[in-house]
Design a protein around this motif. Structure first.
Motif, PDB file in Angstrom:
ATOM      1  N   ILE A  75       0.838  -1.207   0.000  1.00 14.28           N
ATOM      2  CA  ILE A  75       0.000   0.000   0.000  1.00 14.28           C
ATOM      3  C   ILE A  75       0.870   1.253   0.000  1.00 14.28           C
ATOM      4  O   ILE A  75       0.664   2.172  -0.797  1.00 14.28           O
ATOM      5  CB  ILE A  75      -0.958   0.007   1.218  1.00 14.28           C
ATOM      6  CG1 ILE A  75      -2.011  -1.105   1.075  1.00 14.28           C
ATOM      7  CG2 ILE A  75      -1.616   1.372   1.395  1.00 14.28           C
ATOM      8  CD1 ILE A  75      -2.794  -1.392   2.346  1.00 14.28           C
ATOM      9  N   LEU A  76       1.853   1.288   0.900  1.00 15.66           N
ATOM     10  CA  LEU A  76       2.697   2.485   1.004  1.00 15.66           C
ATOM     11  C   LEU A  76       3.636   2.626  -0.186  1.00 15.66           C
ATOM     12  O   LEU A  76       3.898   3.740  -0.637  1.00 15.66           O
ATOM     13  CB  LEU A  76       3.481   2.469   2.316  1.00 15.66           C
ATOM     14  CG  LEU A  76       2.635   2.628   3.574  1.00 15.66           C
ATOM     15  CD1 LEU A  76       3.506   2.545   4.820  1.00 15.66           C
ATOM     16  CD2 LEU A  76       1.849   3.940   3.558  1.00 15.66           C
ATOM     17  N   GLU A  77       4.134   1.513  -0.706  1.00 16.04           N
ATOM     18  CA  GLU A  77       5.012   1.577  -1.880  1.00 16.04           C
ATOM     19  C   GLU A  77       4.266   2.180  -3.071  1.00 16.04           C
ATOM     20  O   GLU A  77       4.816   3.006  -3.807  1.00 16.04           O
ATOM     21  CB  GLU A  77       5.539   0.183  -2.232  1.00 16.04           C
ATOM     22  CG  GLU A  77       6.540   0.216  -3.378  1.00 16.04           C
ATOM     23  CD  GLU A  77       7.010  -1.165  -3.798  1.00 16.04           C
ATOM     24  OE1 GLU A  77       8.220  -1.335  -3.967  1.00 16.04           O
ATOM     25  OE2 GLU A  77       6.154  -2.062  -3.958  1.00 16.04           O
ATOM     26  N   GLN A  78       2.996   1.800  -3.240  1.00 13.96           N
ATOM     27  CA  GLN A  78       2.190   2.346  -4.335  1.00 13.96           C
ATOM     28  C   GLN A  78       1.979   3.853  -4.179  1.00 13.96           C
ATOM     29  O   GLN A  78       1.752   4.556  -5.154  1.00 13.96           O
ATOM     30  CB  GLN A  78       0.839   1.637  -4.417  1.00 13.96           C
ATOM     31  CG  GLN A  78       0.947   0.226  -4.949  1.00 13.96           C
ATOM     32  CD  GLN A  78      -0.369  -0.528  -4.910  1.00 13.96           C
ATOM     33  OE1 GLN A  78      -1.350  -0.067  -4.331  1.00 13.96           O
ATOM     34  NE2 GLN A  78      -0.397  -1.696  -5.522  1.00 13.96           N
ATOM     35  N   LYS A  79       2.073   4.334  -2.943  1.00 17.21           N
ATOM     36  CA  LYS A  79       1.917   5.763  -2.679  1.00 17.21           C
ATOM     37  C   LYS A  79       3.266   6.498  -2.739  1.00 17.21           C
ATOM     38  O   LYS A  79       3.349   7.667  -2.427  1.00 17.21           O
ATOM     39  CB  LYS A  79       1.257   5.980  -1.320  1.00 17.21           C
ATOM     40  CG  LYS A  79      -0.198   5.506  -1.273  1.00 17.21           C
ATOM     41  CD  LYS A  79      -0.822   5.826   0.061  1.00 17.21           C
ATOM     42  CE  LYS A  79      -2.296   5.493   0.066  1.00 17.21           C
ATOM     43  NZ  LYS A  79      -3.101   6.341  -0.795  1.00 17.21           N
ATOM     44  N   GLY A  80       4.318   5.773  -3.113  1.00 21.58           N
ATOM     45  CA  GLY A  80       5.620   6.390  -3.299  1.00 21.58           C
ATOM     46  C   GLY A  80       6.543   6.392  -2.088  1.00 21.58           C
ATOM     47  O   GLY A  80       7.588   7.045  -2.109  1.00 21.58           O
ATOM     48  N   PHE A  81       6.188   5.649  -1.035  1.00 23.10           N
ATOM     49  CA  PHE A  81       7.026   5.607   0.165  1.00 23.10           C
ATOM     50  C   PHE A  81       8.166   4.608  -0.003  1.00 23.10           C
ATOM     51  O   PHE A  81       8.035   3.608  -0.716  1.00 23.10           O
ATOM     52  CB  PHE A  81       6.192   5.218   1.394  1.00 23.10           C
ATOM     53  CG  PHE A  81       5.281   6.305   1.873  1.00 23.10           C
ATOM     54  CD1 PHE A  81       5.723   7.264   2.775  1.00 23.10           C
ATOM     55  CD2 PHE A  81       3.976   6.384   1.419  1.00 23.10           C
ATOM     56  CE1 PHE A  81       4.883   8.271   3.216  1.00 23.10           C
ATOM     57  CE2 PHE A  81       3.121   7.377   1.853  1.00 23.10           C
ATOM     58  CZ  PHE A  81       3.581   8.333   2.751  1.00 23.10           C
ATOM     59  N   ASP A  82       9.283   4.885   0.680  1.00 23.14           N
ATOM     60  CA  ASP A  82      10.423   3.976   0.746  1.00 23.14           C
ATOM     61  C   ASP A  82      10.185   3.064   1.948  1.00 23.14           C
ATOM     62  O   ASP A  82      10.276   3.505   3.089  1.00 23.14           O
ATOM     63  CB  ASP A  82      11.716   4.785   0.920  1.00 23.14           C
ATOM     64  CG  ASP A  82      12.939   3.894   1.079  1.00 23.14           C
ATOM     65  OD1 ASP A  82      12.863   2.690   0.747  1.00 23.14           O
ATOM     66  OD2 ASP A  82      13.982   4.411   1.533  1.00 23.14           O
ATOM     67  N   VAL A  83       9.824   1.805   1.683  1.00 26.43           N
ATOM     68  CA  VAL A  83       9.456   0.884   2.757  1.00 26.43           C
ATOM     69  C   VAL A  83      10.261  -0.407   2.701  1.00 26.43           C
ATOM     70  O   VAL A  83      10.723  -0.816   1.637  1.00 26.43           O
ATOM     71  CB  VAL A  83       7.938   0.562   2.733  1.00 26.43           C
ATOM     72  CG1 VAL A  83       7.116   1.702   3.254  1.00 26.43           C
ATOM     73  CG2 VAL A  83       7.482   0.191   1.331  1.00 26.43           C
ATOM     74  N   THR A  84      10.408  -1.020   3.869  1.00 26.52           N
ATOM     75  CA  THR A  84      11.091  -2.302   4.018  1.00 26.52           C
ATOM     76  C   THR A  84      10.229  -3.157   4.947  1.00 26.52           C
ATOM     77  O   THR A  84       9.662  -2.646   5.909  1.00 26.52           O
ATOM     78  CB  THR A  84      12.496  -2.097   4.650  1.00 26.52           C
ATOM     79  OG1 THR A  84      13.247  -1.215   3.811  1.00 26.52           O
ATOM     80  CG2 THR A  84      13.242  -3.409   4.781  1.00 26.52           C
ATOM     81  N   ASN A  85      10.121  -4.443   4.647  1.00 27.50           N
ATOM     82  CA  ASN A  85       9.328  -5.350   5.466  1.00 27.50           C
ATOM     83  C   ASN A  85      10.253  -6.162   6.366  1.00 27.50           C
ATOM     84  O   ASN A  85      11.228  -6.744   5.900  1.00 27.50           O
ATOM     85  CB  ASN A  85       8.510  -6.293   4.566  1.00 27.50           C
ATOM     86  CG  ASN A  85       7.480  -7.075   5.337  1.00 27.50           C
ATOM     87  OD1 ASN A  85       6.956  -6.618   6.347  1.00 27.50           O
ATOM     88  ND2 ASN A  85       7.171  -8.269   4.863  1.00 27.50           N
ATOM     89  N   MET A  86       9.951  -6.185   7.688  1.00 26.48           N
ATOM     90  CA  MET A  86      10.747  -6.998   8.609  1.00 26.48           C
ATOM     91  C   MET A  86      10.281  -8.449   8.518  1.00 26.48           C
ATOM     92  O   MET A  86       9.151  -8.765   8.889  1.00 26.48           O
ATOM     93  CB  MET A  86      10.632  -6.486  10.045  1.00 26.48           C
ATOM     94  CG  MET A  86      11.602  -7.188  10.981  1.00 26.48           C
ATOM     95  SD  MET A  86      11.617  -6.517  12.660  1.00 26.48           S
ATOM     96  CE  MET A  86      10.286  -7.490  13.404  1.00 26.48           C
ATOM     97  N   GLU A  87      11.158  -9.310   8.019  1.00 27.01           N
ATOM     98  CA  GLU A  87      10.822 -10.722   7.824  1.00 27.01           C
ATOM     99  C   GLU A  87      10.566 -11.419   9.158  1.00 27.01           C
ATOM    100  O   GLU A  87      11.281 -11.190  10.121  1.00 27.01           O
ATOM    101  CB  GLU A  87      11.943 -11.430   7.074  1.00 27.01           C
ATOM    102  CG  GLU A  87      12.024 -11.034   5.625  1.00 27.01           C
ATOM    103  CD  GLU A  87      12.948 -11.942   4.830  1.00 27.01           C
ATOM    104  OE1 GLU A  87      13.759 -12.663   5.427  1.00 27.01           O
ATOM    105  OE2 GLU A  87      12.839 -11.904   3.595  1.00 27.01           O
ATOM    106  N   GLY A  88       9.538 -12.243   9.184  1.00 26.80           N
ATOM    107  CA  GLY A  88       9.238 -13.030  10.380  1.00 26.80           C
ATOM    108  C   GLY A  88       8.466 -12.282  11.447  1.00 26.80           C
ATOM    109  O   GLY A  88       7.972 -12.878  12.394  1.00 26.80           O
ATOM    110  N   GLY A  89       8.367 -10.955  11.305  1.00 24.46           N
ATOM    111  CA  GLY A  89       7.591 -10.145  12.236  1.00 24.46           C
ATOM    112  C   GLY A  89       8.025 -10.300  13.685  1.00 24.46           C
ATOM    113  O   GLY A  89       9.144 -10.697  13.995  1.00 24.46           O
ATOM    114  N   MET A  90       7.113  -9.989  14.585  1.00 26.82           N
ATOM    115  CA  MET A  90       7.405 -10.027  16.017  1.00 26.82           C
ATOM    116  C   MET A  90       7.629 -11.456  16.519  1.00 26.82           C
ATOM    117  O   MET A  90       8.239 -11.649  17.559  1.00 26.82           O
ATOM    118  CB  MET A  90       6.288  -9.348  16.815  1.00 26.82           C
ATOM    119  CG  MET A  90       6.215  -7.839  16.600  1.00 26.82           C
ATOM    120  SD  MET A  90       7.739  -6.952  17.017  1.00 26.82           S
ATOM    121  CE  MET A  90       7.709  -7.039  18.807  1.00 26.82           C
ATOM    122  N   MET A  91       7.173 -12.460  15.767  1.00 27.32           N
ATOM    123  CA  MET A  91       7.436 -13.844  16.151  1.00 27.32           C
ATOM    124  C   MET A  91       8.934 -14.133  16.107  1.00 27.32           C
ATOM    125  O   MET A  91       9.427 -15.027  16.799  1.00 27.32           O
ATOM    126  CB  MET A  91       6.677 -14.812  15.238  1.00 27.32           C
ATOM    127  CG  MET A  91       5.180 -14.796  15.464  1.00 27.32           C
ATOM    128  SD  MET A  91       4.282 -15.861  14.313  1.00 27.32           S
ATOM    129  CE  MET A  91       4.941 -17.462  14.728  1.00 27.32           C
TER     130      MET A  91
END
Length: 98
Positions: A75-91
């Motif tokens: 969603i944010l990438e489509q809006k032009g934001f520089d984003v990174t996803n943290m793999e595995g999350g809080m688990m």
């Protein structure tokens, strides 16, 4: 999709880096603890609240396992934001929580 490992996020925080972390989990999940300094914006509200974010900054997206944060990433990438996803999350997070 740009990704980062939880251990790398923890190392950056320990080195004093100022990271913009967004936790997209639900209220009850966040109540169990989140990464210190993270901002809580539920996935269901990320699109409407994107205007609260600074498009000149980079953001790390976090959820429980990495799935919802991946959706927020898109969603944010489509809006032009520089984003990174943290793999595995809080688990997969082994660092401190608040």
């Amino acid at each position: 999709m740009n990704t980062i490992q939880p251990k790398e996020v923890e190392q950056k925080l320990n080195q004093g880096e100022n990271l913009n972390i967004i936790d997209v989990r639900e209220d009850e999940e966040v109540a169990e603890g989140m990464i210190p300094g993270a901002q809580h914006i539920k996935l269901g509200t990320i699109e409407e609240r994107a205007s609260e974010l600074d498009s000149s900054k980079s953001y790390i997206m976090v959820c429980r396992s990495g799935g919802r944060s991946g959706k927020a990433y898109q969603i944010l990438e489509q809006k032009g934001f520089d984003v990174t996803n943290m793999e595995g999350g809080m688990m997969s997070w082994e660092g401190p929580t608040k």
